[in-house]
Design a protein around this motif. Structure first.
Motif, PDB file in Angstrom:
ATOM      1  N   PRO A   1       0.829  -1.213   0.000  1.00 30.11           N
ATOM      2  CA  PRO A   1       0.000   0.000   0.000  1.00 30.11           C
ATOM      3  C   PRO A   1       0.859   1.257   0.000  1.00 30.11           C
ATOM      4  N   PRO A   2       0.380   2.335  -0.580  1.00 29.22           N
ATOM      5  CA  PRO A   2       1.162   3.577  -0.590  1.00 29.22           C
ATOM      6  C   PRO A   2       1.373   4.103   0.824  1.00 29.22           C
ATOM      7  N   PRO A   3       2.403   4.923   1.018  1.00 31.80           N
ATOM      8  CA  PRO A   3       2.646   5.483   2.354  1.00 31.80           C
ATOM      9  C   PRO A   3       1.442   6.273   2.861  1.00 31.80           C
ATOM     10  N   SER A   4       1.345   6.371   4.172  1.00 33.05           N
ATOM     11  CA  SER A   4       0.272   7.146   4.792  1.00 33.05           C
ATOM     12  C   SER A   4       0.724   8.587   4.973  1.00 33.05           C
ATOM     13  N   THR A   5      -0.210   9.461   5.245  1.00 35.71           N
ATOM     14  CA  THR A   5       0.156  10.856   5.521  1.00 35.71           C
ATOM     15  C   THR A   5       0.936  10.965   6.829  1.00 35.71           C
ATOM     16  N   THR A   6       0.735  10.019   7.738  1.00 31.63           N
ATOM     17  CA  THR A   6       1.465  10.028   9.009  1.00 31.63           C
ATOM     18  C   THR A   6       2.940   9.713   8.793  1.00 31.63           C
ATOM     19  N   PHE A   7       3.230   8.706   7.953  1.00 27.95           N
ATOM     20  CA  PHE A   7       4.606   8.291   7.659  1.00 27.95           C
ATOM     21  C   PHE A   7       4.799   8.257   6.144  1.00 27.95           C
ATOM     22  N   PRO A   8       5.097   9.408   5.520  1.00 23.37           N
ATOM     23  CA  PRO A   8       5.150   9.487   4.053  1.00 23.37           C
ATOM     24  C   PRO A   8       6.317   8.742   3.418  1.00 23.37           C
ATOM     25  N   ASN A   9       7.304   8.296   4.229  1.00 17.06           N
ATOM     26  CA  ASN A   9       8.462   7.583   3.682  1.00 17.06           C
ATOM     27  C   ASN A   9       8.487   6.110   4.070  1.00 17.06           C
ATOM     28  N   LEU A  10       7.339   5.617   4.538  1.00 18.51           N
ATOM     29  CA  LEU A  10       7.260   4.235   5.011  1.00 18.51           C
ATOM     30  C   LEU A  10       6.097   3.523   4.336  1.00 18.51           C
ATOM     31  N   ARG A  11       6.382   2.359   3.762  1.00 13.88           N
ATOM     32  CA  ARG A  11       5.317   1.498   3.239  1.00 13.88           C
ATOM     33  C   ARG A  11       5.116   0.340   4.207  1.00 13.88           C
ATOM     34  N   SER A  12       3.854  -0.042   4.415  1.00 15.64           N
ATOM     35  CA  SER A  12       3.531  -1.075   5.393  1.00 15.64           C
ATOM     36  C   SER A  12       2.418  -1.961   4.852  1.00 15.64           C
ATOM     37  N   LYS A  13       2.596  -3.281   4.974  1.00 18.46           N
ATOM     38  CA  LYS A  13       1.594  -4.241   4.532  1.00 18.46           C
ATOM     39  C   LYS A  13       1.291  -5.195   5.679  1.00 18.46           C
ATOM     40  N   THR A  14       0.081  -5.147   6.200  1.00 18.53           N
ATOM     41  CA  THR A  14      -0.312  -6.015   7.299  1.00 18.53           C
ATOM     42  C   THR A  14      -0.544  -7.434   6.782  1.00 18.53           C
ATOM     43  N   LEU A  15       0.081  -8.413   7.444  1.00 16.19           N
ATOM     44  CA  LEU A  15       0.019  -9.807   6.999  1.00 16.19           C
ATOM     45  C   LEU A  15      -0.717 -10.706   7.982  1.00 16.19           C
ATOM     46  N   VAL A  16      -0.702 -10.362   9.269  1.00 16.35           N
ATOM     47  CA  VAL A  16      -1.339 -11.188  10.297  1.00 16.35           C
ATOM     48  C   VAL A  16      -2.107 -10.285  11.247  1.00 16.35           C
ATOM     49  N   VAL A  17      -3.359 -10.652  11.524  1.00 23.03           N
ATOM     50  CA  VAL A  17      -4.180  -9.924  12.498  1.00 23.03           C
ATOM     51  C   VAL A  17      -4.825 -10.946  13.427  1.00 23.03           C
ATOM     52  N   THR A  18      -4.546 -10.838  14.727  1.00 21.40           N
ATOM     53  CA  THR A  18      -5.193 -11.659  15.742  1.00 21.40           C
ATOM     54  C   THR A  18      -5.583 -10.735  16.891  1.00 21.40           C
ATOM     55  N   PRO A  19      -6.413 -11.206  17.839  1.00 19.87           N
ATOM     56  CA  PRO A  19      -6.762 -10.344  18.977  1.00 19.87           C
ATOM     57  C   PRO A  19      -5.559  -9.918  19.814  1.00 19.87           C
ATOM     58  N   GLY A  20      -4.488 -10.738  19.830  1.00 19.48           N
ATOM     59  CA  GLY A  20      -3.347 -10.431  20.676  1.00 19.48           C
ATOM     60  C   GLY A  20      -2.235  -9.652  20.016  1.00 19.48           C
ATOM     61  N   MET A  21      -2.181  -9.656  18.672  1.00 16.00           N
ATOM     62  CA  MET A  21      -1.075  -8.989  17.983  1.00 16.00           C
ATOM     63  C   MET A  21      -1.394  -8.808  16.513  1.00 16.00           C
ATOM     64  N   THR A  22      -0.685  -7.882  15.894  1.00 16.86           N
ATOM     65  CA  THR A  22      -0.669  -7.763  14.437  1.00 16.86           C
ATOM     66  C   THR A  22       0.777  -7.857  13.974  1.00 16.86           C
ATOM     67  N   LEU A  23       0.955  -8.256  12.715  1.00 18.81           N
ATOM     68  CA  LEU A  23       2.288  -8.330  12.131  1.00 18.81           C
ATOM     69  C   LEU A  23       2.242  -7.707  10.748  1.00 18.81           C
ATOM     70  N   ALA A  24       3.155  -6.773  10.493  1.00 16.80           N
ATOM     71  CA  ALA A  24       3.214  -6.084   9.208  1.00 16.80           C
ATOM     72  C   ALA A  24       4.632  -6.103   8.669  1.00 16.80           C
ATOM     73  N   LEU A  25       4.763  -6.207   7.340  1.00 14.45           N
ATOM     74  CA  LEU A  25       6.032  -5.998   6.659  1.00 14.45           C
ATOM     75  C   LEU A  25       6.157  -4.521   6.354  1.00 14.45           C
ATOM     76  N   GLN A  26       7.313  -3.932   6.663  1.00 18.75           N
ATOM     77  CA  GLN A  26       7.510  -2.501   6.438  1.00 18.75           C
ATOM     78  C   GLN A  26       8.835  -2.261   5.731  1.00 18.75           C
ATOM     79  N   THR A  27       8.865  -1.236   4.897  1.00 15.97           N
ATOM     80  CA  THR A  27      10.102  -0.824   4.235  1.00 15.97           C
ATOM     81  C   THR A  27      10.131   0.692   4.155  1.00 15.97           C
TER      82      THR A  27
END
Length: 272
Positions: A169-195
């Motif tokens: 996904p394109p960068p957010s307005t909060t972090f314009p130089n960071l791309r993040s893709k969420t891969l795992v979502v559970t009630p206890g944690m999330t996991l995202a790949l970021q570059t």
């Protein structure tokens, strides 16, 4: 990236279930920890494992070695391969293991039965969510399979290094130089790949654990700057300044980010 296979969560973590102690900030070189500094267990005598992070929502452990095929009835497991190569069971199939692979193992899913093809160098970080009770290890001899998965999580073997920045996904307005893709979502944690990079900030209500996959640089951790490189784990308790990333390599920084408990979108607070 060096050729040392590291997985998180192949074996059961012998933790008592209860309120976890507060986290302390830490920068841990996962590749510098040797098997002789890690214990084994009667359940998995050929697996060396060291618990590095324990929260109410998840645990993270470094594992070196192999474990027989088994499943957990109460915990999801997410493995991050750091180095080495091999295969393991995932449900009713065998999947290849190599550095940069993410193995998603839902509750009641057969896994492990690991075959190391890298001369004993298989190494990973294993995340368990919710934390696994010590008795929640159910061995599966031969071709036997686990009960049907009843969670929303789907078993998957994901090559993190094959995911390109322009496919995220394109960068957010909060972090314009960071791309993040969420891969795992559970009630206890999330996991995202970021570059990419992000400005210095903190989260008031979420702990963050980062594991660096590629690239080198520095980031803030509390009131100091720490070097980051492939195989580093950065433990960021809630309320701790972090990021302010500075890349020092031509290869872009790439890492996974675990948030526990899951971070609400508004819980980003910038700091000087």
């Amino acid at each position: 990236m060096t050729k040392l296979l590291r997985l998180i969560g192949v074996a059961g973590i012998a933790l008592a279930i209860g309120a976890a102690a507060p986290l302390a900030p830490a920068a841990i070189d996962l590749m510098a920890i040797t098997p002789d500094a890690m214990p084994t267990s009667p359940a998995f005598p050929t697996l060396h494992q060291k618990v590095l992070v324990a929260t109410d929502g998840m645990t993270a452990a470094l594992s070196i070695g192999g474990a027989p095929k088994h499943y957990h009835a109460e915990s999801n497991e997410i493995q991050l391969i750091l180095d080495g190569s091999g295969t393991e069971w995932l449900g009713d199939r065998q999947v290849p293991l190599r550095a940069g692979m993410l193995i998603v193992v839902p509750v009641d899913t057969a896994h492990a039965g690991i075959v190391d093809t890298s001369g004993g160098r298989l190494r990973l970080v294993a995340f368990k969510t919710p934390p696994q009770p010590p008795t929640d290890i159910h061995l599966l001899p031969g071709s036997q399979v686990a009960p049907a998965n009843t969670t929303a999580l789907v078993a998957a073997a994901i090559d993190l290094l094959a995911i390109t920045a322009d496919s995220m996904p394109p960068p957010s307005t909060t972090f314009p130089n960071l791309r993040s893709k969420t891969l795992v979502v559970t009630p206890g944690m999330t996991l995202a790949l970021q570059t990419g990079t992000a400005l210095k900030h903190y989260h008031a209500d979420a702990n963050e654990i980062q594991v660096v996959l590629d690239g080198t640089g520095t980031e803030w951790l509390g009131n100091e700057q720490v070097p980051i490189k492939p195989g580093m784990m950065i433990v960021i308790p809630m309320g701790t300044n972090h990021a302010g990333l500075v890349a020092t390599s031509a290869t872009p920084l790439r890492f996974i980010s675990i948030k526990t408990p899951p971070q609400v979108p508004t819980d980003v607070h910038f700091s000087q």
